[in-house]
Design a protein around this motif. Structure first.
Motif, mmCIF file in Angstrom:
data_model
loop_
_atom_site.group_PDB
_atom_site.id
_atom_site.type_symbol
_atom_site.label_atom_id
_atom_site.label_comp_id
_atom_site.label_asym_id
_atom_site.label_seq_id
_atom_site.Cartn_x
_atom_site.Cartn_y
_atom_site.Cartn_z
ATOM 1 N N GLU A 11 0.840 -1.197 0.000
ATOM 2 C CA GLU A 11 0.000 0.000 0.000
ATOM 3 C C GLU A 11 0.876 1.249 0.000
ATOM 4 N N PHE A 12 1.946 1.213 0.793
ATOM 5 C CA PHE A 12 2.892 2.333 0.810
ATOM 6 C C PHE A 12 3.541 2.483 -0.570
ATOM 7 N N ILE A 13 3.952 1.361 -1.163
ATOM 8 C CA ILE A 13 4.640 1.404 -2.455
ATOM 9 C C ILE A 13 3.746 2.008 -3.529
ATOM 10 N N LEU A 14 2.469 1.618 -3.543
ATOM 11 C CA LEU A 14 1.556 2.121 -4.565
ATOM 12 C C LEU A 14 1.211 3.598 -4.345
ATOM 13 N N ASP A 15 1.378 4.085 -3.130
ATOM 14 C CA ASP A 15 1.125 5.499 -2.845
ATOM 15 C C ASP A 15 2.384 6.352 -2.960
ATOM 16 N N ASP A 16 3.527 5.699 -3.140
ATOM 17 C CA ASP A 16 4.801 6.418 -3.136
ATOM 18 C C ASP A 16 4.925 7.284 -4.386
ATOM 19 N N ARG A 17 5.182 8.568 -4.183
ATOM 20 C CA ARG A 17 5.295 9.495 -5.307
ATOM 21 C C ARG A 17 6.638 9.401 -6.015
ATOM 22 N N THR A 18 7.591 8.711 -5.386
ATOM 23 C CA THR A 18 8.898 8.587 -6.014
ATOM 24 C C THR A 18 8.850 7.636 -7.205
ATOM 25 N N LEU A 19 8.060 6.585 -7.092
ATOM 26 C CA LEU A 19 7.941 5.630 -8.189
ATOM 27 C C LEU A 19 7.079 6.211 -9.299
ATOM 28 N N PRO A 20 7.529 6.147 -10.545
ATOM 29 C CA PRO A 20 6.681 6.608 -11.649
ATOM 30 C C PRO A 20 5.458 5.707 -11.791
ATOM 31 N N ASP A 21 4.326 6.295 -12.140
ATOM 32 C CA ASP A 21 3.072 5.545 -12.197
ATOM 33 C C ASP A 21 3.126 4.390 -13.184
ATOM 34 N N SER A 22 3.817 4.589 -14.306
ATOM 35 C CA SER A 22 3.850 3.541 -15.319
ATOM 36 C C SER A 22 4.578 2.296 -14.839
ATOM 37 N N LEU A 23 5.470 2.449 -13.854
ATOM 38 C CA LEU A 23 6.188 1.286 -13.322
ATOM 39 C C LEU A 23 5.562 0.758 -12.041
ATOM 40 N N LYS A 24 4.701 1.540 -11.401
ATOM 41 C CA LYS A 24 4.026 1.054 -10.195
ATOM 42 C C LYS A 24 3.214 -0.202 -10.488
ATOM 43 N N ALA A 25 2.549 -0.186 -11.641
ATOM 44 C CA ALA A 25 1.716 -1.329 -11.987
ATOM 45 C C ALA A 25 2.548 -2.601 -12.102
ATOM 46 N N LEU A 26 3.763 -2.478 -12.659
ATOM 47 C CA LEU A 26 4.643 -3.649 -12.761
ATOM 48 C C LEU A 26 5.076 -4.124 -11.384
ATOM 49 N N ILE A 27 5.528 -3.185 -10.546
ATOM 50 C CA ILE A 27 6.032 -3.555 -9.224
ATOM 51 C C ILE A 27 4.913 -4.103 -8.349
ATOM 52 N N ALA A 28 3.698 -3.576 -8.521
ATOM 53 C CA ALA A 28 2.577 -4.066 -7.714
ATOM 54 C C ALA A 28 2.281 -5.533 -7.982
ATOM 55 N N ARG A 29 2.591 -6.006 -9.172
ATOM 56 C CA ARG A 29 2.344 -7.414 -9.504
ATOM 57 C C ARG A 29 3.282 -8.358 -8.759
ATOM 58 N N LEU A 30 4.296 -7.775 -8.096
ATOM 59 C CA LEU A 30 5.215 -8.604 -7.306
ATOM 60 C C LEU A 30 4.684 -8.883 -5.904
ATOM 61 N N GLN A 31 3.506 -8.399 -5.573
ATOM 62 C CA GLN A 31 3.003 -8.534 -4.203
ATOM 63 C C GLN A 31 2.862 -9.998 -3.789
ATOM 64 N N ILE A 32 2.275 -10.817 -4.648
ATOM 65 C CA ILE A 32 2.083 -12.228 -4.278
ATOM 66 C C ILE A 32 3.422 -12.958 -4.176
ATOM 67 N N PRO A 33 4.328 -12.835 -5.163
ATOM 68 C CA PRO A 33 5.640 -13.486 -4.993
ATOM 69 C C PRO A 33 6.369 -13.035 -3.733
ATOM 70 N N MET A 34 6.320 -11.740 -3.411
ATOM 71 C CA MET A 34 6.992 -11.259 -2.204
ATOM 72 C C MET A 34 6.322 -11.810 -0.943
ATOM 73 N N LEU A 35 5.018 -11.935 -0.967
ATOM 74 C CA LEU A 35 4.315 -12.510 0.177
ATOM 75 C C LEU A 35 4.707 -13.970 0.373
ATOM 76 N N LYS A 36 4.833 -14.701 -0.713
ATOM 77 C CA LYS A 36 5.226 -16.111 -0.614
ATOM 78 C C LYS A 36 6.633 -16.240 -0.025
ATOM 79 N N VAL A 37 7.528 -15.344 -0.439
ATOM 80 C CA VAL A 37 8.883 -15.364 0.132
ATOM 81 C C VAL A 37 8.827 -15.091 1.629
ATOM 82 N N ALA A 38 8.015 -14.119 2.039
ATOM 83 C CA ALA A 38 7.915 -13.765 3.453
ATOM 84 C C ALA A 38 7.328 -14.908 4.275
ATOM 85 N N VAL A 39 6.380 -15.654 3.699
ATOM 86 C CA VAL A 39 5.820 -16.813 4.403
ATOM 87 C C VAL A 39 6.883 -17.881 4.580
#
Length: 766
Positions: free
Chosen positions: A359-387
């Motif tokens: 949620e912080f990452i998607l609200d971060d103004r530093t990340l360009p919007d066009s790349l936020k969508a790509l990075i947001a798709r990493l949420q499930i893989p990152m969650l699996k790593v954390a588990v």
């Protein structure tokens, strides 16, 4: 009783300030002293073997100059050996002394580029940095576990928060101490790299043993005695089960279902305490009976993999709610099994934490919007790593965490106007995301592979951009020198011409032609050179030669002056490659001026005086014939009719650079205490900013150099090409109207985690 000469009393070699570490606990002071002794012995071994190594290099040298360089280095090392050893130990003791000292907030130290050293990172510094990074990485790869344990134990004894990088005994800190101690060495980079290699061989190679002994000493003092290293047998078993945990070299983690080390449990336990207030949010839409059965982490991984593969190509938007998606899957699983199923407490905490991070990452103004969508798709893989691996939250070097940080850092300079279909960075990030969505199931080793590949890619891009950026800085340096030279020429011209009435041809000659000679001379020789004084003297002589003079001695001086003056003018204009046709026109008019100057002198003249034909240059034909010289009865009206056109210089002379059509307009002046000026002062070289060009377009660029003599701020894009130039005041005006925004270049994951923890603490305290 005599002291043993072999006993080294460190206290005598250190300044009093370094020994003010009495605040350190006894156990920590003991570790410090013992480690310092071991490192001193290792340094002595380094210097004992340096001569042999450098002599061998000199023996294999291919030229006398190369051989002499190695011999000079040997001599320099012998002379400065003691000071280097002492400086290294002073740095070590000072680092320990500062562990229990609270730092008072300091004003930020600005990185700036001076006129004399405009380059940011020279090639030598880059080679040195790469060598240090490689040395540190080798130590981390083989001794990360004992170093991590040592850092954890030190954190229980000191007031400052330590990481492996800031641990006084860590490889990063020790390399920094050694580099600082070696600053006085006057050796070239290839010799310095050899010395660093010796430091790695004789000092860093013994750190494994040093860490083990330091940990044993702290354990004996009762500092976290339960924090044990994994046994070799368990490490070997762990290497054989990569599907259960990420395995770095020399590291282990318990498989799913087994307990984590005390270090990880302690770190994640703190997070769990904060996350306890968010539990239950996964099942907020349905009633869960008291006898609901928690699903295992293995089953949770299966559910997450199902979500991951169901929508691998879908762009995850801000509205994507992972917890809601999981709830729907749990409802189906509960209906199918006939028994309510819920996510376990630990896994729920992990899910909530990862969700808040993204949620912080998607609200971060530093990340360009066009790349936020790509990075947001990493949420499930990152969650699996954390588990799978709870060190994901506590270990900054975790490959999955580093991959996310590196992607965000590389994306910092991405502009919304960039073509995503053709841009190699966008395509690379998209390929990484797609690879994870398609191939990552339960083996986090894929993150290490993708990280290595991405670092190689960004490294190549960075080298290309650094090269272009260096060329940009070199061009700016040349432009600055030319601008400073123009200012000096302008000053010299205005100092001599402003307010005077002179023949128009002379003013034009000095402003259009001689100014170029002056500019080239200043650039080549400088303002203190004899050459510069010579061109100024020629200008002074020319001005004097066309002014009115009545005294007889002035006529004699003019006769002596003109031939040399004409030669100096011709040589100067030729060296500046001035247009030969225009040069001829100027000299013709000058000749007429000098003839008229002689005609103004009254007759009779002393016998034997130099003939006026001497006015001509040695290479020029005689300007006056004998009849003109003998004719002393010229009419005053004819003389007046031939007088040159005179002009008064009333406006300052401004020389324009090539390509400039007019002088720069005066800019708005802000008061010194203005907040916008403070924002400019806080900019450091390497800072990224976003500039609002107009209502629809924004540009991201990096501050590449601050040029002190002119106050110019030079910005480049992510390829290293110059895109913007601003003065200090002009940039402050842009800040004031909100057109410039400083981008936060801190690590994305770390910023997100810090923000989430801060919010949770505030929520808990409310």
């Amino acid at each position: 009783m005599k002291n043993d000469a072999k006993v080294v009393q460190l206290a005598k070699t250190l300044p009093e300030a370094s020994l003010s570490a009495g605040r350190l606990p006894f156990a920590l002071a003991k570790v410090r002293d013992k480690s310092a002794q071991q490192l001193k012995v290792s340094l002595q071994a380094l210097f004992d073997n340096a001569d042999d190594t450098l002599f061998e290099m000199a023996d294999r040298a291919t030229s006398n100059a190369e051989q002499n360089a190695f011999f000079e280095a040997m001599r320099d090392l012998r002379l400065k050996r003691k000071s280097i050893e002492r400086g290294f130990l002073e740095k070590l003791f000072a680092a320990f002394a500062n562990l229990n000292q609270y730092e008072i907030g300091k004003a930020p130290q600005l990185d700036s580029v001076s006129f004399d050293s405009l380059s940011l990172v020279q090639n030598d510094e880059l080679e040195e940095s790469v060598a240090i990074d490689t040395m540190v990485a080798k130590v981390i790869s083989r001794a990360s576990r004992p170093l991590g344990h040592l850092t954890t134990r030190l954190n229980t004894q000191v007031s400052k928060k330590l990481e492996d990088k800031t641990n006084p005994l860590g490889p990063s800190a020790l390399c920094e101490f050694f580099l600082d101690a070696c600053r006085s060495l006057g050796v070239e980079i290839r010799v310095k790299l050899i010395v660093l290699k010796l430091f790695e061989k004789y000092v860093l190679s013994s750190l494994d043993e040093l860490y083990v002994e330091a940990n044993d000493s702290l354990v004996a003092a009762g500092v976290l005695p339960d924090l044990k290293n994994a046994s070799p047998q368990r490490r070997q078993q762990a290497r054989g089960t990569p599907s259960h945990a990420y395995l770095g070299e020399g590291e282990t983690r318990a498989p799913l279902g087994e307990g984590y080390s005390g270090e990880v449990q302690e770190a994640f336990g703190v997070l769990q305490e904060l996350l306890s207030q968010t539990r239950g949010s996964i099942s907020y839409r349905r009633e869960v009976p008291a006898d609901a059965m928690p699903i295992s982490s293995h089953d949770l991984m299966r559910l997450l993999s199902h979500l991951q593969h169901q929508q691998p190509a879908q762009q995850v938007s801000d509205e994507f709610d992972l917890r809601q998606q999981l709830e729907q899957l749990l409802s189906r699983a509960s209906a199918k099994s006939g028994r309510a199923r819920v996510v376990g407490e630990v896994d729920e905490d992990v899910i909530n934490l990862v969700s808040m991070l993204f949620e912080f990452i998607l609200d971060d103004r530093t990340l360009p919007d066009s790349l936020k969508a790509l990075i947001a798709r990493l949420q499930i893989p990152m969650l699996k790593v954390a588990v799978l691996d709870k060190t994901f939250f506590s270990r900054g070097s975790h490959p999955a965490r580093r991959l996310l940080n590196e992607i965000a850092s590389a994306s910092l300079g991405w502009g919304e106007q960039d073509d995503a279909q053709r841009d190699s960075l966008y395509q690379k990030i998209e390929n990484i995301v797609q690879r994870l969505l398609n191939d990552f199931t339960d083996d986090p080793a894929i993150f290490a592979e993708l990280l290595s590949d991405f670092l190689a890619f960004t490294g190549d891009e960075r080298r290309r951009s650094d090269l272009l950026e260096q060329r940009t800085r070199d061009a700016e340096e040349g432009r600055v020198r030319a601008e400073l030279a123009r200012h000096q020429v302008e000053h010299a011209l205005n100092d001599r011409l402003l307010g005077r009435t002179l023949p128009e041809v002379v003013v034009r000659l000095l402003q259009e032609a001689w100014s170029k000679v002056m500019l080239l001379t200043y650039l080549k020789s400088g303002g203190d050179s004899e050459e510069w004084q010579a061109v100024l003297s020629t200008m002074d002589d020319l001005i004097w030669s066309v002014e009115s003079h009545e005294e007889p001695e002035d006529r004699l001086r003019l006769l002596e002056l003109v031939p040399g003056l004409l030669k100096s003018l011709r040589d100067g204009l030729t060296s500046a490659a001035f247009d030969p046709f225009s040069t001829g026109e100027f000299f013709s008019q000058l000749e007429a001026l000098h003839v008229q100057a002689f005609q103004r002198f009254k007759r009779p003249e002393p016998e034997g005086e130099i003939e006026p034909s001497a006015l001509a240059d040695v290479d020029e034909p005689a300007a006056l014939d004998a009849e003109a010289e003998a004719d002393v009865e010229l009419e005053d009206d004819l003389i007046l009719a031939d007088l040159p056109q005179m002009i008064e210089v009333v406006e300052e002379i401004v020389l324009l650079a090539p390509g400039e059509s007019h002088a720069p307009e005066p800019e708005i002046i802000l008061p010194d205490h203005d907040e916008a000026l403070q924002q400019v002062e806080n900019l450091r070289v390497g800072s990224w900013v976003e500039i609002q060009e107009d209502a629809e377009h924004k540009m991201r660029c990096k501050l590449a150099a601050i040029i002190k003599p002119t106050g110019k701020y030079i910005f480049v894009n992510r390829t290293g090409m110059k895109v913007l130039e601003k003065t200090r005041m002009g940039l402050a005006v842009e800040f004031r109207r909100g057109a410039v925004r400083l981008l936060d270049d801190a690590l994305l994951f770390d910023r997100a985690l810090e923000s989430v923890i801060g919010n949770l603490r505030r929520l808990k305290g409310a």
